[in-house]
Design an enzyme around this catalytic site. Structure first.
Site, PDB file in Angstrom:
ATOM      1  N   HIS A 122      32.055  35.782  51.567  1.00  0.00           N
ATOM      2  CA  HIS A 122      32.937  35.231  52.600  1.00  0.00           C
ATOM      3  C   HIS A 122      32.303  35.341  53.984  1.00  0.00           C
ATOM      4  CE1 HIS A 122      36.111  34.901  49.633  1.00  0.00           C
ATOM      5  NE2 HIS A 122      35.942  36.169  49.305  1.00  0.00           N
ATOM      6  N   ASN A 152      35.196  50.321  73.993  1.00  0.00           N
ATOM      7  CA  ASN A 152      34.576  50.311  72.673  1.00  0.00           C
ATOM      8  C   ASN A 152      33.526  49.208  72.558  1.00  0.00           C
ATOM      9  OD1 ASN A 152      34.672  51.331  69.763  1.00  0.00           O
ATOM     10  ND2 ASN A 152      35.016  49.142  69.467  1.00  0.00           N
ATOM     11  N   ARG A 195      30.311  50.377  74.032  1.00  0.00           N
ATOM     12  CA  ARG A 195      29.648  51.387  73.208  1.00  0.00           C
ATOM     13  C   ARG A 195      28.978  50.787  71.976  1.00  0.00           C
ATOM     14  NH1 ARG A 195      34.500  54.349  74.142  1.00  0.00           N
ATOM     15  NH2 ARG A 195      35.226  53.746  72.063  1.00  0.00           N
ATOM     16  N   ASN A 212      25.390  47.152  72.208  1.00  0.00           N
ATOM     17  CA  ASN A 212      23.963  47.460  72.184  1.00  0.00           C
ATOM     18  C   ASN A 212      23.813  48.973  72.121  1.00  0.00           C
ATOM     19  OD1 ASN A 212      21.212  47.779  72.608  1.00  0.00           O
ATOM     20  ND2 ASN A 212      21.070  46.186  74.154  1.00  0.00           N
ATOM     21  N   HIS A 270      22.914  51.871  74.978  1.00  0.00           N
ATOM     22  CA  HIS A 270      24.031  52.790  75.187  1.00  0.00           C
ATOM     23  C   HIS A 270      23.611  54.242  74.949  1.00  0.00           C
ATOM     24  CE1 HIS A 270      27.431  55.231  73.635  1.00  0.00           C
ATOM     25  NE2 HIS A 270      28.039  54.734  74.687  1.00  0.00           N
ATOM     26  N   TYR A 300      24.671  59.581  81.623  1.00  0.00           N
ATOM     27  CA  TYR A 300      26.027  60.130  81.633  1.00  0.00           C
ATOM     28  C   TYR A 300      26.025  61.644  81.414  1.00  0.00           C
ATOM     29  CZ  TYR A 300      30.903  60.816  80.294  1.00  0.00           C
ATOM     30  OH  TYR A 300      32.196  61.263  80.211  1.00  0.00           O
ATOM     31  N   SER A 344      23.621  50.243  85.097  1.00  0.00           N
ATOM     32  CA  SER A 344      23.409  49.180  84.109  1.00  0.00           C
ATOM     33  C   SER A 344      23.549  47.801  84.733  1.00  0.00           C
ATOM     34  CB  SER A 344      24.408  49.348  82.958  1.00  0.00           C
ATOM     35  OG  SER A 344      24.225  48.354  81.974  1.00  0.00           O
ATOM     36  N   HIS A 357      20.569  44.870  85.039  1.00  0.00           N
ATOM     37  CA  HIS A 357      20.794  43.530  84.495  1.00  0.00           C
ATOM     38  C   HIS A 357      20.612  42.467  85.577  1.00  0.00           C
ATOM     39  CE1 HIS A 357      22.569  45.585  81.020  1.00  0.00           C
ATOM     40  NE2 HIS A 357      22.510  44.432  80.376  1.00  0.00           N
TER      41      HIS A 357
END
Length: 473
Positions: free
Chosen positions: A61, A340, A343, A346, A350, A358, A381, A385
């Protein structure tokens, strides 16, 4: 049989480790995902696991969705061939835009070789020299300061200034610039990880026993790290027992197919619309209509870029290097919150941001200002970018930075993991569709505005002001 048995055994071990909900003495310390100690003690654990799409492709599927995208690519090819035959009376199939985008590839290759040789030799030699002399030196602070300054200056000259010079001096087209700048960022992150993981080991061993022999750095391990698809350094990683070359060829073929898919999307759905849009009088109606027109190609670009790069490209190199941990992404498409999604989209990037930005910032601030630290990581980040896009396109238009640093932060705190209703997944996809449409529309408008209305006098205000706001022919 050996490959399949090892895979099944490692998968069973992974599931067993992940099933533990609390620290148990029966679990070996090397297999625990997170320790209960300080922030700096928490380490990423690499396990033998396949990519999620490879597992889902075994379901008929889900494989049908993949077939639908292949059919869409065939439709683009057939429509292009039909238009060429009807308009030109012959088969043309010119790939001018593709050849232009990846132009001056020789410059890309020799500049990459320079970046690679520096990244391989200089940081390794500096750390090896420091590790061997640090325990015996009477002036440890002076030695560390001098070598640190040397490494910082060399990093700035070779990995910071040199790629920018190559991109600007040779006026590399977008895709070629994108490759050079991404490799610049990748080498910087890898070298930082190598230093961040190696220096504490040397200091810890030296503090335990002054006469202890310092751990020797392996050049082969560091060389392997520069190529393997992770940004977190380890002396060794889980390895697969064999290389499936058919799997490698399949992933490279799918990556090339994704490149051609993106090319046909741009030529068919974007260039005819945005090429003359900057010549028209600016109006809110035109802007809104063009944004929603760009949502479909923007969504295609998002999905195909993810599949081509994070799945095909990463898995091809992981298979050739027998790198066993293939969790380059998680099921981000099922996310019900932006936290979420960030996280799981990528995992490679991360992990680097989580463990080196962090966690380290929280440790420096003694576990205070968590939201401020999270905001700082977002800004880091978003800045990187935007830097890559600005240098690749050759103009400053911080669309991604605004969407990432402002709306992304707001949605991250508003749509958090507390919401579990499926409606939040619908909301997330809606915002992703609109965001991709905004980015594709505004960047395409600015690209053609820069061509149609070039600056007559280069001033700072003119360079930072988007030309699409004032370009009228």
């Amino acid at each position: 049989m050996n490959c399949h048995l090892r895979t099944l055994l490692d998968k069973a071990m992974t599931e067993a480790v992940e099933s533990y909900t609390k620290d148990d003495e029966t679990v070996p310390s090397g297999l625990k995902k997170r320790s209960r100690g300080s922030l700096t003690d928490r380490k990423k654990v690499f396990l033998h696991r396949a990519s999620m799409l490879d597992e889902l492709m075994e379901v008929d599927h889900f494989r049908t969705i993949y077939h639908m995208f292949v059919a869409a690519l065939l439709v683009f090819v057939i429509s292009t061939v039909a238009v060429d035959i009807l308009d030109q009376g012959r088969l043309v199939l010119e790939f001018d835009l593709l050849f232009y985008t990846f132009g001056q590839f020789g410059t890309v290759i020799w500049s990459w070789i320079c970046l690679f040789l520096y990244s391989l030799l200089v940081p390794y030699k500096v750390l090896s020299f420091w590790g061997s002399w640090y325990p015996k030196s009477k002036h440890k602070l002076l030695l560390s300061t001098c070598l640190g300054m040397f490494l910082l200056v060399s990093q700035t000259c070779v990995l910071c200034i040199f790629p920018i010079y190559v991109v600007n001096h040779y006026r590399l087209p977008p895709a070629s610039s994108f490759i050079v700048l991404l490799e610049q960022v990748r080498f910087l992150m890898k070298i930082y990880s190598f230093c961040r993981e190696t220096i504490p080991v040397v200091l810890q061993d030296e503090s335990k026993e002054k006469n202890a022999k310092m751990p020797s750095l392996s050049l082969s391990s560091y060389l392997y790290f520069l190529f393997c698809p992770t940004l977190v350094y380890r002396d060794s990683y889980p390895r697969t027992p064999c290389i499936r070359w058919k799997y490698v060829a399949k992933n490279f073929a799918q990556f090339l197919g994704g490149i051609f898919f993106l090319y046909f999307i741009m030529v068919t759905l974007c260039v005819p619309v945005f090429k003359n849009l900057s010549k028209q009088p600016f109006s809110t109606k035109t802007l809104v209509l063009s944004i929603f027109h760009a949502t479909l190609p923007g969504t295609f670009v998002l999905l195909i870029s993810f599949f081509a790069f994070l799945h095909c490209w990463m898995n091809a190199f992981a298979e050739m290097l027998r790198f066993a941990d293939r969790m380059f992404y998680k099921d981000w498409w099922n996310s019900k919150s932006f936290s979420n999604y960030y996280r799981t989209w990528n995992v490679i990037v991360h992990d680097w941001l989580y463990y080196y930005a962090y966690q380290d910032l929280l440790w420096l601030l003694k576990k205070r200002f968590r939201k401020g630290v999270m905001l700082a990581v977002f800004l880091i980040s978003a800045t990187v970018h935007e830097y890559v896009l600005t240098m690749s396109f050759g103009f400053f238009y911080p669309v991604m930075f605004c969407l990432f640093a402002f709306f992304g932060v707001i949605f991250n705190f508003m749509m958090n993991d507390k919401w579990t209703s499926p409606i939040w997944n619908v909301m997330l996809w809606t915002f992703l569709f609109i965001g991709q449409g905004i980015q594709l529309c505004l960047y395409c408008q600015e690209w053609y505005a820069q061509i149609h209305c070039p600056l007559t006098e280069k001033t700072f205000l003119g360079l930072v002001t988007p030309r699409s706001w004032s370009c009228r022919l």
